[in-house]
Design an enzyme around this catalytic site. Structure first.
Site, PDB file in Angstrom:
ATOM      1  N   ASP A 167       0.834  -1.191   0.000  1.00 35.24           N
ATOM      2  CA  ASP A 167       0.000   0.000   0.000  1.00 35.24           C
ATOM      3  C   ASP A 167       0.870   1.243   0.000  1.00 35.24           C
ATOM      4  OD1 ASP A 167      -2.262   1.935   1.348  1.00 35.24           O
ATOM      5  OD2 ASP A 167      -3.138   0.143   0.458  1.00 35.24           O
ATOM      6  N   HIS A 204      -3.468   5.937   4.543  1.00 38.54           N
ATOM      7  CA  HIS A 204      -4.220   4.804   3.991  1.00 38.54           C
ATOM      8  C   HIS A 204      -3.614   3.481   4.442  1.00 38.54           C
ATOM      9  CE1 HIS A 204      -5.728   2.125   0.677  1.00 38.54           C
ATOM     10  NE2 HIS A 204      -6.826   2.822   0.879  1.00 38.54           N
ATOM     11  N   SER A 414     -11.115  -0.975   0.583  1.00 33.57           N
ATOM     12  CA  SER A 414      -9.745  -0.945   1.104  1.00 33.57           C
ATOM     13  C   SER A 414      -9.673  -1.463   2.529  1.00 33.57           C
ATOM     14  CB  SER A 414      -9.202   0.488   1.093  1.00 33.57           C
ATOM     15  OG  SER A 414      -8.745   0.862  -0.170  1.00 33.57           O
TER      16      SER A 414
END
Length: 478
Positions: A167, A204, A414
């Site tokens: 990621d 994230h 996600s």
């Protein structure tokens, strides 16, 4: 005019890749971006065949010049992919690429004779909150607990399940969150801009690691900044980056991947073929996000879960809304999505607890759900004015700024993905199972929970420490 989130993200991603001319795939409903003027083929004889066929087609039939068709330097990595330039990228605009379309069509008959795919676009692979995000993070009070909450299984370095998160990197103060005390890997390259404001979607990878560690504390979570801070990479580079990520620590038990792309096809990504073939021969289980386009078009690599030969090695994950009873409005869906998990308004770590950090919203919310759902979804609530929206689309035209001090709420496939990866890891710990693919089968076989997605009953994996939140109609409070 309502916000156009997909087009806004096209502009955002193009700014993050200034040297790569991008276009939106044949039409916006296709839900993907790709590099202008370039196609991909396998190295060697196939690349030469593709180059010669396209040049002949352009010269004889397409009214274009064939002298621009050329193979660029073959990739020196394990993906075995060659880029072939088919047009001047400076021609035309960002709404389509006729030269690439012509090149692909010129190979149709040749592919039919060969019995397999020979050529493809060079797609942009992006984090699943990007391109068409479920929403952007919302700050929550420091006292609000994580959701899913932390499970009771203690961390044991001798038996911990190895999980690789591919990621964006970890924020520098991630260990300020107890959930991430044992997380390791790469840091974000640049968390804030020159004004001290968090870059778009910073945190994230940190948020994903927090969800995973909450569901399965007995894990060694390693986060790699494989997708750089912008969360986007060309398909021609993606396979090699995945190889690099596993090379740094060896093939783990699990890979949690909240990124991918649609491509309008049902046979995968050409640039990912070599990695997927090697994954199939390993014991690693890839848990991959289904994407946030509210579409049934396969999103890769998650959709490999539906291809022959890959069902054991890939588990695709869609998102449920906050009550866990139905699919989240933004979640991709279809028979290639094998399981769903909570993915709306989860609460996890975004930064550590050292100091508040400002964030400016990129997207404006909608007056109603952009996909026509009748509940108070993340499309419209809470209200935000974003910097990417065109002037006049919002009441003030001024983007909203908030402060993050630790935890946040965030939505997307996600985040459903690490919840499922965590459940597989927790099953391995609880049952002393050393094979992650066997653990996945056992977990799904024992699971009885279901949800309704687009009128179909689907398997739902609900972490025991996850707290459902009732949904409301727009304009009403919970």
């Amino acid at each position: 005019m309502a916000p156009q989130r997909f087009r806004e993200q096209f502009q955002q991603i193009q700014r993050s890749m200034p040297d790569v001319p991008l276009v939106i795939g044949p039409d916006e409903s296709a839900g993907f971006f790709y590099e202008k003027g370039v196609i991909l083929a396998r190295d060697g004889d196939e690349a030469r065949l593709v180059e010669d066929t396209v040049r002949e087609h352009f010269t004889a039939f397409a009214g274009l010049t064939g002298d621009q068709v050329r193979r660029e330097s073959p990739a020196t990595n394990r993906t075995g992919i060659t880029r072939i330039r088919v047009a001047d990228p400076g021609q035309g605009d960002g709404t389509g690429d006729p030269a690439v379309g012509q090149a692909l069509r010129s190979l149709t008959a040749v592919e039919g004779r060969a019995g397999r795919r020979l050529v493809g676009r060079n797609h942009v692979v992006h984090i699943a909150v990007n391109a068409c995000p479920g929403d952007e993070p919302v700050p929550v009070p420091r006292a609000e607990p994580a959701n899913p909450g932390q499970a009771g299984t203690p961390y044991d370095p001798e038996t911990a399940v190895g999980v690789l998160v591919v990621d964006t990197g970890l924020v520098h103060d991630h260990r300020g969150s107890p959930l991430l005390a044992h997380a390791g890997g790469d840091l974000q390259i640049q968390e804030c801009d020159e004004d001290g404001i968090l870059q778009p979607y910073v945190g994230h990878g940190t948020f994903i690691a927090g969800v995973l560690a909450a569901v399965a504390p007995n894990t060694d979570v390693v986060v790699r900044n494989t997708l750089n801070d912008a969360g986007a990479v060309l398909e021609s580079e993606f396979g090699e980056k995945l190889f690099e990520a596993v090379d740094r620590g060896g093939w783990p038990d699990l890979i949690s991947l909240s990124a991918g792309t649609a491509n309008g096809r049902t046979d995968g990504l050409l640039g990912l073929a070599a990695f997927m073939e090697e994954l199939r021969e390993q014991r690693t289980l890839l848990v991959a996000a289904a994407g946030n386009n509210a579409a049934d078009l396969p999103f890769w690599p998650a959709a490999y879960a539906d291809l022959p030969g890959y069902q054991d090695s890939v588990l695709s994950v869609g998102a449920l809304r906050s009550d866990g009873e139905s699919g989240a409005c933004f979640s991709n869906h279809g028979p290639w999505v094998k399981v769903y998990a909570p993915g709306e308004r989860l609460t996890s770590a975004l930064t550590g607890f050292r100091s508040p950090v400002p964030y400016v919203y990129q997207h404006s919310t909608y007056d109603d759900c952009r996909y026509g759902f009748p509940y108070a979804c993340t499309c419209a609530h809470p209200r935000h004015t974003g910097v990417l929206s065109e002037p006049g689309e919002t009441a003030t035209g001024k983007p909203d700024q908030v402060m993050f001090e630790g935890h946040a709420q965030w939505s997307g496939t996600s985040f459903a993905t690490p919840a499922v990866a965590g459940l597989v890891a927790a099953h391995m710990t609880a049952h002393r199972e050393t094979d992650p693919r066997a653990a996945r089968k056992q977990l799904l076989a024992a699971n009885t929970a279901q949800a309704v997605v687009r009128g179909e009953r689907v398997p739902a994996l609900l972490p025991p420490t996850w707290r459902p939140v009732p949904v409301t109609r727009p304009g009403r409070r919970s």
